[in-house]
Design a protein around this motif. Structure first.
Motif: not given
Length: 451
Positions: A228-230, A374-376, A407-408, A415-417
């Protein structure tokens, strides 16, 4: 007396923050420590479905769901009614003193839902970090071993023990050590950055486990099926299955940390199902009770029963009001077929960013499952993380009435939640606001690249 439903549309009547929110923020800054730093400029007044209304009457699109918590919406009528009824009966007895059947009913529901064959047992607790700590205790009691292995990019909590399992230093660990002992970190699977197949990444992980720790010392391996947070990292296909296979062959327990991925979030009840793995223990929280403080450790009966009587528990663990919310939330997830809705959310987000990606190579990786996407963002030439750009987009989106999160490990992931009950049109509008901001930055040469 029932209130009118909250209009499911974005509307800004003041700048953000508005006058009432500014007054509240001033009071917050006087009485609340600076270590708590809310990212959204608005102050919540009502939340329903996919909309958060603030104290100034602004309506914001919620793409965060309280960090993957309010899966069925922050004020679903069925959950609200269950909480009201329980409060009228009693708010607390402490299950370890005077038990109540709803606790056992929820444990039974978890037994029916989790991807663990055979009889399971559950202990109910308050938070995700507390669930992880108890899973570690249980694993050590069952195996008679002490070492626990976590992964690069992991997030497991903010307590002294769970900080040691969490990978990212700032803001989670910096200046807070020393941490608990016998915690180890090994490389995992990050397909976008390591380029390894699942089998190759698993071989690297297993080599580290054997050479740096040793199976004879290792009580458990713990991992989020999607980190998650990663950065919402989805492991390469087959990676987790190989790691779990090694664990079972070497009398090492596998703990699936499904605090964020659990309860229909990824399009199945639990992300472990998609990975085709069967954990020995699974940690649960966030969506379990739709905002009421509740968590759980569920595991194979013989593993859970290895702990001596009185060895698990806590004053508030499995609070009856939270349990009532949990039972109601699970019922809503079933009745409204939210696994299918989560899957559809994932399709919408993926399609949206694939279109954006055609014209913007900074959108380097689109990943996740269901309503956990998520998108990086990276420099197209160097692959260097664009953390400052991601932060800029998130800040501007909030000002425009869209709550989104970052995040990351490198801070370069959007990130989308969203609540899984969000309307499709509302979701698409929120995504469009974000990608419009992204497009506006393409000609902004002042955005720096963070290596």
């Amino acid at each position: 007396m029932s209130r009118e439903p909250l209009d499911q549309s974005r509307k800004l009547v003041t700048e953000l923050p508005g006058p009432k929110a500014r007054e509240m923020r001033e009071r917050m800054e006087t009485y609340v420590p600076k270590a708590l730093s809310p990212s959204t400029p608005a102050f919540a007044s009502r939340v329903e479905g996919g909309i958060l209304e603030d104290v100034d009457g602004n309506r914001l699109i919620d793409l965060g769901a309280g960090i993957a918590v309010t899966t069925v919406g922050a004020s679903h009528p069925k959950v609200v009614e269950a909480v009201k009824q329980q409060v009228e009966d009693f708010t607390h007895t402490c299950f370890m003193v005077t038990p109540y059947d709803s606790y056992t009913q929820l444990a039974q529901r978890l037994d029916e839902l989790v991807p663990i064959s055979g009889q399971t047992r559950s202990v109910l607790l308050n938070s995700g970090a507390e669930a992880v700590e108890n899973a570690v205790k249980i694993a050590r009691a069952y195996t008679g071993k002490q070492a626990i292995a976590a992964f690069d990019h992991a997030y497991h909590g903010r307590t002294t023990l769970t900080m040691g399992l969490t990978a990212k230093n700032m803001p989670y660990k910096d200046s807070f050590g020393p941490f608990a002992s016998e915690l180890y970190r090994v490389p995992g699977s990050y397909p976008f950055r390591d380029g390894l197949s699942g089998e190759e990444a698993a071989a690297r992980t297993i080599s580290s486990l054997e050479s740096q720790i040793g199976a004879n010392n290792l009580a458990a391996v713990i991992m989020e099926p999607i980190q998650g947070e990663g950065g919402f990292i989805v492991p390469a296909e087959g990676f987790l299955a190989k790691v779990v296979e090694w664990c079972k062959a070497n009398d090492v327990l596998f703990i699936a940390d499904e605090v964020q991925t659990g309860f229909v979030r990824t399009g199945t009840w639990f992300a472990s199902e998609t990975e085709g793995i069967e954990p020995d223990l699974i940690t649960l929280a966030k969506g379990i009770a739709n905002g009421m403080p509740l968590s759980a450790v569920t595991g194979r009966a013989e593993v859970m029963d290895a702990v001596h009587p009185g060895g698990l528990g806590g004053t508030y663990g499995g609070n009856p009001v939270a349990v009532a919310a949990g039972l109601a939330a699970i019922e809503v997830m079933e009745e409204e077929n939210l696994t299918a809705k989560a899957t559809r959310i994932g399709e919408i987000i993926t399609d949206h960013f694939q279109q954006v990606q055609q014209d913007d190579p900074r959108v380097a990786d689109i990943r996740g499952r269901g309503a956990m996407m998520a998108v990086e963002l990276v420099d197209p030439e160097t692959k260097a993380p664009l953390a400052e750009l991601v932060n800029q987009i998130a800040v501007e989106a909030r000002k425009q009435g869209v709550i989104t999160l970052t995040a990351g490990t490198y801070g370069n992931v959007l990130r989308f939640l969203p609540p899984v009950v969000i309307g499709e049109d509302l979701l698409k509008e929120g995504l469009s606001v974000i990608t419009d901001i992204l497009a506006e930055t393409r000609s902004d040469q002042s955005v720096s690249v963070d290596a």
